[in-house]
Design an enzyme around this catalytic site. Sequence first.
Site, PDB file in Angstrom:
ATOM      1  N   TYR A   1     -91.435   7.473  51.191  1.00 22.93           N
ATOM      2  CA  TYR A   1     -91.470   8.939  51.150  1.00 22.93           C
ATOM      3  C   TYR A   1     -92.255   9.396  49.931  1.00 22.93           C
ATOM      4  O   TYR A   1     -92.492   8.635  48.997  1.00 22.93           O
ATOM      5  CB  TYR A   1     -90.051   9.528  51.128  1.00 22.93           C
ATOM      6  CG  TYR A   1     -89.296   9.310  49.830  1.00 22.93           C
ATOM      7  CD1 TYR A   1     -88.493   8.192  49.647  1.00 22.93           C
ATOM      8  CD2 TYR A   1     -89.399  10.234  48.778  1.00 22.93           C
ATOM      9  CE1 TYR A   1     -87.801   7.993  48.463  1.00 22.93           C
ATOM     10  CE2 TYR A   1     -88.714  10.038  47.595  1.00 22.93           C
ATOM     11  CZ  TYR A   1     -87.923   8.919  47.438  1.00 22.93           C
ATOM     12  OH  TYR A   1     -87.248   8.724  46.244  1.00 22.93           O
ATOM     13  N   CYS A   2     -92.673  10.658  49.980  1.00 26.22           N
ATOM     14  CA  CYS A   2     -93.317  11.299  48.836  1.00 26.22           C
ATOM     15  C   CYS A   2     -93.018  12.794  48.923  1.00 26.22           C
ATOM     16  O   CYS A   2     -92.141  13.207  49.679  1.00 26.22           O
ATOM     17  CB  CYS A   2     -94.821  11.011  48.819  1.00 26.22           C
ATOM     18  SG  CYS A   2     -95.702  11.672  50.246  1.00 26.22           S
ATOM     19  N   THR A   3     -93.731  13.618  48.191  1.00 25.22           N
ATOM     20  CA  THR A   3     -93.396  15.046  48.117  1.00 25.22           C
ATOM     21  C   THR A   3     -93.615  15.775  49.443  1.00 25.22           C
ATOM     22  O   THR A   3     -92.727  16.449  49.946  1.00 25.22           O
ATOM     23  CB  THR A   3     -94.231  15.735  47.021  1.00 25.22           C
ATOM     24  OG1 THR A   3     -94.096  14.970  45.827  1.00 25.22           O
ATOM     25  CG2 THR A   3     -93.753  17.154  46.770  1.00 25.22           C
TER      26      THR A   3
END
Length: 348
Positions: free
Chosen positions: A198-200
């Site tokens: 995941y990331c932003t």
Amino acid sequence: MPVLHNRVSNEELKQRMLAETEPRTTISFYCYFPIGEPQAFRDELYTALERLKVFGRIYVAHEGINAQVSVPQSRFAALRDHLYSIPALDGLRLNVAVDDDGKSFWVLRIKVKEKIVADGINDPEFDMANRGKYIDAERFNDIIDDPNTIVVDMRNHYEYEVGHFEKAIEVPSDTFREQLPMAAGMLDQDKDKTIVMYCTGGIRCEKASAYMLHKGFSNVYHLEGGIIHYANQIREKGLPSKFHGKNFVFDNRLGERITDEVIAHCHQCGKPADTHTNCINDTCHLLFIQCAECSEKYEQCCSKNCQEFIHLPSEVQAARRKGIEKGHNIFHKSKRLRPRLSDPDHTL
Ligand SMILES: [Zn+2]
Ligand SMILES: [Zn+2]
């Protein structure tokens, strides 16, 4: 020949935007899809979006598009229809910024870039078409509890520090391009496990998921729309949050609180704190975490050095500023081990 860029001064354009009476909606979107002729794609897009009075910045590359734009409210539907008329973008999720005044952009800039996310990958075999599976908030919450799952945070250290998912491992590098091979190396023994990245906003982990598949991992997922979309989904559906703390974003707030927990510490005194700030000394501008008391004590500076500097006569400051390149410092991992200012034997 139509004019495909602006010819009016920046200040004039800003004044025009501020004089507008109609509110603007800020949206962001990205999509990885092959663009054969990025320059031609860019020029067509510019012509269409300029007509709709769209402002913002868009990157176009052979691998896709990444955009952050504002549009007058009455033209939102027209913008969406235009984007959806491009087959690869039909039905694409457009993220609407919630508490945004729509005043961040006053000019439309569309740039052709080598990549929409710099990745340092030179391997011609690497294929963005072969990427991990999207996972939504509900399934993410389930899969994260599976002991066979490894959750990987593909953001930077300072983002992870103030908030992250349960069980998430950090890939300790300061740049995304270094993180990719590092993540694959760290998990080399776990090729048969379920990898969830995941990331932003999703753009980094989507590429990372393709990279992991490229490196021989078999079961790779990535969180659809990133933490931003996850936060919206858990609110809408009343799901428990497996994310704790704050989601760091590069806007004026430097972060959106997802849960009330404060999981980070003030870099100066060590007390629980998760407010990022930029050192007010503009030759330093270090991004770091500072509690309210230290903010007062050090006058929003990262160090005594910087605090002394801001009290020097302005001519002295100007003289010293010469030759110093105004950088955008961030609190790199390597700097984390720097002694705290409260340490008695700490000298600056
Ligand atoms: Zn403090
Ligand atoms: Zn400083």
